[in-house]
Motif scaffolding. Structure first.
Motif, PDB file in Angstrom:
ATOM      1  N   GLN A   1       9.157  -2.255   9.117  1.00  0.00           N
ATOM      2  CA  GLN A   1       8.083  -1.555   8.405  1.00  0.00           C
ATOM      3  C   GLN A   1       6.757  -2.280   8.478  1.00  0.00           C
ATOM      4  O   GLN A   1       5.725  -1.716   8.118  1.00  0.00           O
ATOM      5  CB  GLN A   1       8.495  -1.356   6.942  1.00  0.00           C
ATOM      6  N   SER A   2       6.773  -3.538   8.975  1.00  0.00           N
ATOM      7  CA  SER A   2       5.510  -4.258   9.117  1.00  0.00           C
ATOM      8  C   SER A   2       4.715  -3.769  10.325  1.00  0.00           C
ATOM      9  O   SER A   2       3.639  -4.269  10.628  1.00  0.00           O
ATOM     10  CB  SER A   2       5.766  -5.766   9.229  1.00  0.00           C
ATOM     11  N   ARG A   3       5.279  -2.809  11.060  1.00  0.00           N
ATOM     12  CA  ARG A   3       4.577  -2.093  12.142  1.00  0.00           C
ATOM     13  C   ARG A   3       4.085  -2.996  13.252  1.00  0.00           C
ATOM     14  O   ARG A   3       2.903  -3.121  13.532  1.00  0.00           O
ATOM     15  CB  ARG A   3       3.401  -1.286  11.589  1.00  0.00           C
ATOM     16  N   GLY A   4       5.041  -3.666  13.897  1.00  0.00           N
ATOM     17  CA  GLY A   4       4.704  -4.387  15.111  1.00  0.00           C
ATOM     18  C   GLY A   4       3.724  -5.515  14.906  1.00  0.00           C
ATOM     19  O   GLY A   4       2.750  -5.652  15.643  1.00  0.00           O
ATOM     20  N   ALA A   5       3.966  -6.354  13.885  1.00  0.00           N
ATOM     21  CA  ALA A   5       3.091  -7.505  13.675  1.00  0.00           C
ATOM     22  C   ALA A   5       3.070  -8.358  14.942  1.00  0.00           C
ATOM     23  O   ALA A   5       4.078  -8.547  15.590  1.00  0.00           O
ATOM     24  CB  ALA A   5       3.604  -8.333  12.493  1.00  0.00           C
ATOM     25  N   GLY A   6       1.880  -8.872  15.294  1.00  0.00           N
ATOM     26  CA  GLY A   6       1.779  -9.683  16.506  1.00  0.00           C
ATOM     27  C   GLY A   6       1.653  -8.848  17.754  1.00  0.00           C
ATOM     28  O   GLY A   6       1.703  -9.373  18.866  1.00  0.00           O
TER      29      GLY A   6
ATOM     30  N   ALA B   1       6.034  -9.482   4.057  1.00  0.00           N
ATOM     31  CA  ALA B   1       5.850  -9.461   2.600  1.00  0.00           C
ATOM     32  C   ALA B   1       5.046  -8.239   2.167  1.00  0.00           C
ATOM     33  O   ALA B   1       5.332  -7.617   1.144  1.00  0.00           O
ATOM     34  CB  ALA B   1       5.149 -10.737   2.149  1.00  0.00           C
ATOM     35  N   ALA B   2       4.054  -7.866   2.959  1.00  0.00           N
ATOM     36  CA  ALA B   2       3.250  -6.676   2.635  1.00  0.00           C
ATOM     37  C   ALA B   2       4.084  -5.413   2.743  1.00  0.00           C
ATOM     38  O   ALA B   2       3.839  -4.434   2.028  1.00  0.00           O
ATOM     39  CB  ALA B   2       2.042  -6.597   3.563  1.00  0.00           C
ATOM     40  N   ALA B   3       5.046  -5.428   3.650  1.00  0.00           N
ATOM     41  CA  ALA B   3       5.875  -4.236   3.860  1.00  0.00           C
ATOM     42  C   ALA B   3       7.070  -4.193   2.919  1.00  0.00           C
ATOM     43  O   ALA B   3       7.628  -3.126   2.673  1.00  0.00           O
ATOM     44  CB  ALA B   3       6.371  -4.201   5.302  1.00  0.00           C
ATOM     45  N   ALA B   4       7.481  -5.350   2.396  1.00  0.00           N
ATOM     46  CA  ALA B   4       8.724  -5.420   1.625  1.00  0.00           C
ATOM     47  C   ALA B   4       8.642  -4.584   0.356  1.00  0.00           C
ATOM     48  O   ALA B   4       9.615  -3.934  -0.036  1.00  0.00           O
ATOM     49  CB  ALA B   4       9.040  -6.873   1.291  1.00  0.00           C
ATOM     50  N   VAL B   5       7.489  -4.618  -0.310  1.00  0.00           N
ATOM     51  CA  VAL B   5       7.281  -3.785  -1.504  1.00  0.00           C
ATOM     52  C   VAL B   5       6.059  -2.920  -1.219  1.00  0.00           C
ATOM     53  O   VAL B   5       4.932  -3.256  -1.598  1.00  0.00           O
ATOM     54  CB  VAL B   5       7.070  -4.653  -2.768  1.00  0.00           C
ATOM     55  N   PRO B   6       6.243  -1.825  -0.514  1.00  0.00           N
ATOM     56  CA  PRO B   6       5.094  -1.043  -0.023  1.00  0.00           C
ATOM     57  C   PRO B   6       4.184  -0.532  -1.138  1.00  0.00           C
ATOM     58  O   PRO B   6       2.976  -0.421  -0.934  1.00  0.00           O
ATOM     59  CB  PRO B   6       5.746   0.106   0.748  1.00  0.00           C
ATOM     60  N   GLU B   7       4.740  -0.240  -2.318  1.00  0.00           N
ATOM     61  CA  GLU B   7       3.892   0.273  -3.392  1.00  0.00           C
ATOM     62  C   GLU B   7       2.833  -0.760  -3.793  1.00  0.00           C
ATOM     63  O   GLU B   7       1.668  -0.433  -3.999  1.00  0.00           O
ATOM     64  CB  GLU B   7       4.744   0.647  -4.610  1.00  0.00           C
ATOM     65  N   ILE B   8       3.273  -2.030  -3.874  1.00  0.00           N
ATOM     66  CA  ILE B   8       2.321  -3.090  -4.227  1.00  0.00           C
ATOM     67  C   ILE B   8       1.332  -3.309  -3.083  1.00  0.00           C
ATOM     68  O   ILE B   8       0.123  -3.470  -3.295  1.00  0.00           O
ATOM     69  CB  ILE B   8       3.078  -4.397  -4.554  1.00  0.00           C
ATOM     70  N   GLY B   9       1.834  -3.322  -1.859  1.00  0.00           N
ATOM     71  CA  GLY B   9       0.963  -3.520  -0.707  1.00  0.00           C
ATOM     72  C   GLY B   9      -0.106  -2.457  -0.614  1.00  0.00           C
ATOM     73  O   GLY B   9      -1.292  -2.758  -0.366  1.00  0.00           O
TER      74      GLY B   9
END
Length: 417
Positions: A284-289, A304-312
């Motif tokens: 879900q982090s969409r191809g980081a790097g 971490a940004a993708a792990a809890v998408p509502e907070i991100g």
């Protein structure tokens, strides 16, 4: 296929009827001799003798009664035999060979009886042969039909069982030690070793590339099992050693067709559920790097940004919401400058090279980001917020929630930065 077959031939020759009736009187002995003949030719594919004898007696009685004109040929017997042999993992070719041996045996018995008694002439034998070979085709067809129906049902049941056990392993639902052992037996994997979970997004059109990915792994020496879910394909991959994760990621980069996430290596299959979560968060982090396969441990901030998408997404709205006051093209230039600056490790000069502009232009854009977002690229805490918000924004471009834009803008102005 009908349950019975009645021959439309003329009345059975009296001599043939007498011979067949005599054979019916000793059908059990003839069936036993046929069973021994089939058993001797079976090789490694042998049935329990008791089952084989009972089957040969029933099949022989069915054919002889039809041949004598006493009853129709019951095709259900052949279908039942086919189903039973499929359930015993007997190859289909062995089933067909057994029937051909049986009908050849009947023909040889008829010839021997005709020669010994003189009750059937050549014309009668030709008519008998026609009936025998027709009966053979019918019984083989019914047996194969029953065999394939049972084999298909077994495959479907096995697939459902495999899917249920794998789902339990991936989610840890009702996974006690007994079910865990059953799952390991089905998956042909040890409980302890080195494993990783891959979660790959399904293609928007066409079938999932499960087979291709599994084949690529097999060629490189990786054993894997796969589970198709509603929105992703999930694989448990067994490694030969713990240091193979980078090699595995490179291999998968060329095999998957959509974004995917790869979990850290773990040593106990019981922990698969937790590592599936890690792999999904990485996906879900969409191809980081800039890669299709995101390794969980290599991009922890993006994960971490993708792990809890509502907070991100809420963070992205608070940080970048004020930029919505700008024209879309200008907003994009500032966010691209921030992303490039982060990718370049905070180097203004390297960012300028990548963006084909002067370093002062980069500095100007960073000052404008500070002005509009209230976050300074010189403050470590603000940089952390900018990084997390940027990753969340890239994961969902429409991240700045309109419901929070006014709040975000007001907060930015209150900070006065």
């Amino acid at each position: 296929m009908a349950d019975t077959f009645a021959s439309d031939d003329a009345a059975v020759d009296d001599g043939l009827a007498k011979i067949v009736t005599g054979m019916l009187e000793r059908v059990d002995d003839l069936g036993d001799s046929l069973a021994e003949l089939i058993d001797s030719a079976a090789g490694e594919h042998r049935l329990p003798l008791e089952d084989l004898h009972a089957s040969c007696r029933a099949e022989l009685r069915n054919v002889l009664r039809a041949l004598a004109g006493e009853a129709p040929l019951y095709t259900t017997i052949g279908a039942s035999t086919g189903r039973r042999l499929a359930q015993k993992d007997m190859p289909e070719a062995v089933v067909v060979t057994g029937y051909r041996m049986g009908f050849r045996h009947i023909w040889e018995l008829l010839i021997a009886e005709a020669e010994a008694t003189g009750l059937v002439d050549d014309k009668g034998l030709v008519a008998a042969a026609s009936s025998i070979w027709r009966f053979q085709d019918i019984m083989i067809e019914s047996a194969v039909s029953g065999y394939r129906a049972a084999a298909t049902a077994r495959i479907r049941t096995a697939a459902q069982e495999h899917s249920a056990l794998l789902d339990a392993l991936l989610t840890n639902r009702s996974l006690d030690l007994g079910m865990l052992q059953a799952t390991l037996d089905v998956l042909r994997m040890p409980r302890y070793g080195w494993f990783a979970v891959l979660v790959a997004e399904l293609p928007s059109a066409g079938p999932p590339a499960l087979a291709r990915t599994e084949e690529a792994l097999r060629r490189s020496g990786f054993h894997s099992v796969w589970h198709l879910q509603a929105d992703a394909q999930v694989g448990i991959i067994q490694l030969g050693r713990p240091g193979q994760l980078e090699e595995l990621a490179e291999l998968l980069e060329g095999a998957v067709t959509r974004r995917a996430g790869l979990s850290p290596v773990y040593e106990d299959l019981y922990l698969t559920g937790a590592h599936r979560w890690c792999a999904r968060a990485a996906m879900q982090s969409r191809g980081a790097g800039g890669r299709s396969v995101t390794v969980f441990d290599d991009h922890l901030v993006a994960v971490a940004a993708a792990a809890v998408p509502e907070i991100g997404q809420r963070l992205a709205g608070h940080v970048f919401g004020p930029l919505d006051e700008l024209p879309q093209a200008e907003r994009k230039v500032l966010i691209d400058a921030l992303e490039t600056w982060i990718d370049c490790g905070g180097s203004v000069e390297e960012t300028a090279k990548r963006m084909y502009c002067h370093p002062n232009t980069v500095r100007l854009r960073l000052r404008r980001i500070r002005k509009h977002t209230g976050r300074s690229p010189a403050d470590p805490k603000d940089v952390a917020e900018l990084c997390l918000a940027l990753y969340a924004l890239r994961q969902k471009p429409a991240a700045a929630d309109p419901a929070h834009r006014g709040t975000a803008l007001a907060a930015s102005r209150q900070r006065g930065r």
